[in-house]
Design an enzyme around this catalytic site. Structure first.
Site, PDB file in Angstrom:
ATOM      1  N   SER A 253      -3.961   4.981  -6.928  1.00  0.00           N
ATOM      2  CA  SER A 253      -5.259   4.499  -7.369  1.00  0.00           C
ATOM      3  C   SER A 253      -6.273   4.802  -6.283  1.00  0.00           C
ATOM      4  O   SER A 253      -5.931   5.220  -5.184  1.00  0.00           O
ATOM      5  CB  SER A 253      -5.206   2.999  -7.600  1.00  0.00           C
ATOM      6  OG  SER A 253      -5.092   2.339  -6.354  1.00  0.00           O
ATOM      7  N   LYS A 254      -7.505   4.566  -6.592  1.00  0.00           N
ATOM      8  CA  LYS A 254      -8.589   4.788  -5.634  1.00  0.00           C
ATOM      9  C   LYS A 254      -8.341   4.047  -4.313  1.00  0.00           C
ATOM     10  O   LYS A 254      -8.777   4.473  -3.261  1.00  0.00           O
ATOM     11  CB  LYS A 254      -9.911   4.297  -6.230  1.00  0.00           C
ATOM     12  CG  LYS A 254     -10.540   5.317  -7.131  1.00  0.00           C
ATOM     13  CD  LYS A 254     -11.563   6.133  -6.356  1.00  0.00           C
ATOM     14  CE  LYS A 254     -11.982   7.377  -7.124  1.00  0.00           C
ATOM     15  NZ  LYS A 254     -12.488   8.419  -6.257  1.00  0.00           N
ATOM     16  N   ARG A 255      -7.611   2.932  -4.430  1.00  0.00           N
ATOM     17  CA  ARG A 255      -7.392   2.087  -3.265  1.00  0.00           C
ATOM     18  C   ARG A 255      -6.516   2.772  -2.209  1.00  0.00           C
ATOM     19  O   ARG A 255      -6.706   2.627  -1.028  1.00  0.00           O
ATOM     20  CB  ARG A 255      -6.753   0.773  -3.707  1.00  0.00           C
ATOM     21  CG  ARG A 255      -7.241  -0.459  -3.004  1.00  0.00           C
ATOM     22  CD  ARG A 255      -6.823  -1.723  -3.745  1.00  0.00           C
ATOM     23  NE  ARG A 255      -5.746  -1.489  -4.695  1.00  0.00           N
ATOM     24  CZ  ARG A 255      -4.472  -1.429  -4.392  1.00  0.00           C
ATOM     25  NH1 ARG A 255      -4.093  -1.608  -3.158  1.00  0.00           N
ATOM     26  NH2 ARG A 255      -3.579  -1.215  -5.336  1.00  0.00           N
TER      27      ARG A 255
END
Ligand code: GLU
Length: 491
Positions: A253-255
């Site tokens: 994910s973007k995280r």
């Protein structure tokens, strides 16, 4: 006789090219090239709300940037087109008609209210959620007449009884009970096709021999395999590539890192490093070699060697790998790659860099051992483009320098010693030796000498070799900066 290998990458143009999609494309491409087969590109744009031509263009551009080429596709054409699903709706309707005629599919008139009720009942009774086959027993001729009279109907697949197996090169033999597969919808009541239906019709029409795609599609494969059987065809061979996971073990994910290929390109990851890193997402050359290129991939890639377990997308390792590629570039090539980043950071113009190319190559060389991606260069060399009377000093190095007594005086003394010596130009090696000697003779510890000088010249306490910095600035600017530095420190 074995059929020639034909594989495809089938992105949906509903976003930028995902890093996982890029890996799927790369592995398919490598497999085709290894086996002298063909690699196709098919655009799965059946969702008109979410698909755009801009995303399609961006995906093609991303693939080209990776160095991939395709033998058939929407832009290059080919004998089995069109290669955009939105242009193939007639074909899907014809295929649905054939399956209806063959009794492998049936028309269903159930309203969404009825389907909701069925589902609710199944939920309450804790039964498997599935269509209850209410319309299966309708007489086909009557059903056709109702459609002809304008009634809305979907076309459902008639899942046969039994058990089915398919070969997955990564997961081994997979078998499932047909009863687990719902009588799924192939054509919606507006005549639009569903994903599982299009994929099979297209893979058949395009003579696809191997389907390698992300593991998230494994749930769809039973439906697709049953459809092949209903069409009287052999299913292709499958390979479901492991999910790419963040270092936290969760779905990427973007995280845990950017998910679009474009973001890595924009951050200045060398192209070959990106390809290399993608190769390592579920595959290994020999278990030891980490740095290798597409040549090795094409020579050695086998789908059977792809791991089943999730591939860890480790951003630190990616950065390290990028640095390895930066290290291996010629300074000239690195200068060309970094120049747009320097311009984008507003340090100077492309014309200026071109006019001072030999100098800029030296600038790049001074940082080549330290940077990992091109975008790391501009902040590290910004000092070279700042006016000599306004070098940006950050707090941290200033605090370090203030701990040395007489830092301003050191600058004054060093400047006086240096001035007659660097008039002839800067020989970094010679200057390094003689300045160290000078500092020792003055009884200065090296940090008490180096830190103020570095602060005056570049505003930071770490960075390129100090004598390289002097060479890059040139004698005049060095002397001016030492003088201004002394004045700033004592004020
Ligand atoms: N269009 C699908 C996707 O973008 C790929 C389908 C397939 O490879 O079968 O995930």
């Amino acid at each position: 006789m074995t059929r020639p290998v034909r594989v495809r990458f089938a992105p949906s143009p509903t976003g930028m090219l995902h890093i996982g999609g890029a890996r799927t494309a790369l592995f398919n491409w490598a497999y085709a090239r290894r086996h002298g087969g063909q690699f196709l590109l098919r655009i799965e744009d059946t969702d008109p709300e979410r698909s755009t031509r801009e995303y399609e263009r961006a995906i093609l551009e991303g693939l080209r940037w990776l160095g991939l080429d395709w033998d058939e596709g929407p832009d290059v054409g080919g004998p089995h087109g069109p290669y955009r699903q939105s242009e193939r709706f007639e074909r899907y309707r014809a295929a649905a008609r054939e399956l209806l005629d063959a009794g492998r599919a049936y028309l269903c008139f159930c309203s969404s209210e009825r389907l909701d009720e069925v589902r609710k009942g199944q939920e309450e009774r804790k039964e498997r959620i599935a269509y209850d086959r209410h319309c299966l027993t309708l007489d086909p001729a009557t059903a056709q007449a109702r459609v002809a009279a304008g009634e809305k109907a979907v076309v459902r697949f008639k899942t046969p009884a039994g058990q089915t197996r398919f070969l997955d090169h990564i997961r081994g033999d997979v078998s499932f009970e047909n009863a687990e597969v719902d009588d799924w919808v192939m054509l919606r009541s507006d005549g639009s096709p569903t994903y599982n239906f299009c994929v099979v019709v297209d893979d058949v029409d395009m003579r696809i021999t191997h389907v390698f795609r992300g593991e998230e599609h494994l749930v769809n494969t039973p439906k697709q395999v049953l459809l092949y059987r209903a069409l009287g065809l052999e299913a292709p061979e499958f390979g479901h590539l492991p999910l790419m996971l963040g270092t936290d073990g969760k779905k990427l994910s973007k995280r845990t890192g950017d998910t679009a290929l474009q973001d890595y390109r924009d951050a200045g990851y060398p192209r070959d490093a990106v390809v290399n890193f993608l190769c390592l997402q579920g595959w290994a050359l020999d278990g030891a070699t980490e740095v290798f290129g597409v040549k090795e991939l094409v020579e050695r890639f086998d789908i059977k060697d792809v791991q089943k377990a999730g591939a860890i997308f480790d951003l630190d390792k990616f950065r390290w790998l990028a640095g390895e590629y930066v290290r291996r570039m010629t300074p000239e090539a690195l200068a060309d790659a970094c120049a747009p980043f320097v311009v984008a950071a507003n340090l100077t113009s492309a014309e200026d860099l071109a006019a001072r190319r030999a100098w800029f190559v030296e600038v790049v060389k001074s940082e080549q051992a330290r940077i990992h991606v091109y975008s790391e260069l501009p902040p590290r060399i910004a000092y070279l483009f700042q006016p000599d009377d306004a070098v940006v000093w950050t707090d941290e190095p200033l605090a370090a320098v203030r701990k040395h007594a007489n830092a301003a005086q050191t600058l004054v003394d060093f400047r006086a010693w240096l001035a007659p010596r660097i008039e002839r130009g800067v020989d970094a090696a010679e200057l390094r030796d003689s300045s160290k000697k000078w500092a020792q003779e003055k009884g200065l510890k090296l940090p008490a000498f180096f830190q103020p000088v570095r602060l005056a010249l570049s505003g930071v306490v770490q960075g390129a070799d100090l004598f390289d910095v002097m060479a890059l600035l040139g004698p005049e600017r060095v002397l001016v900066r030492l003088e201004r530095g002394a004045a700033r420190l004592s004020s």
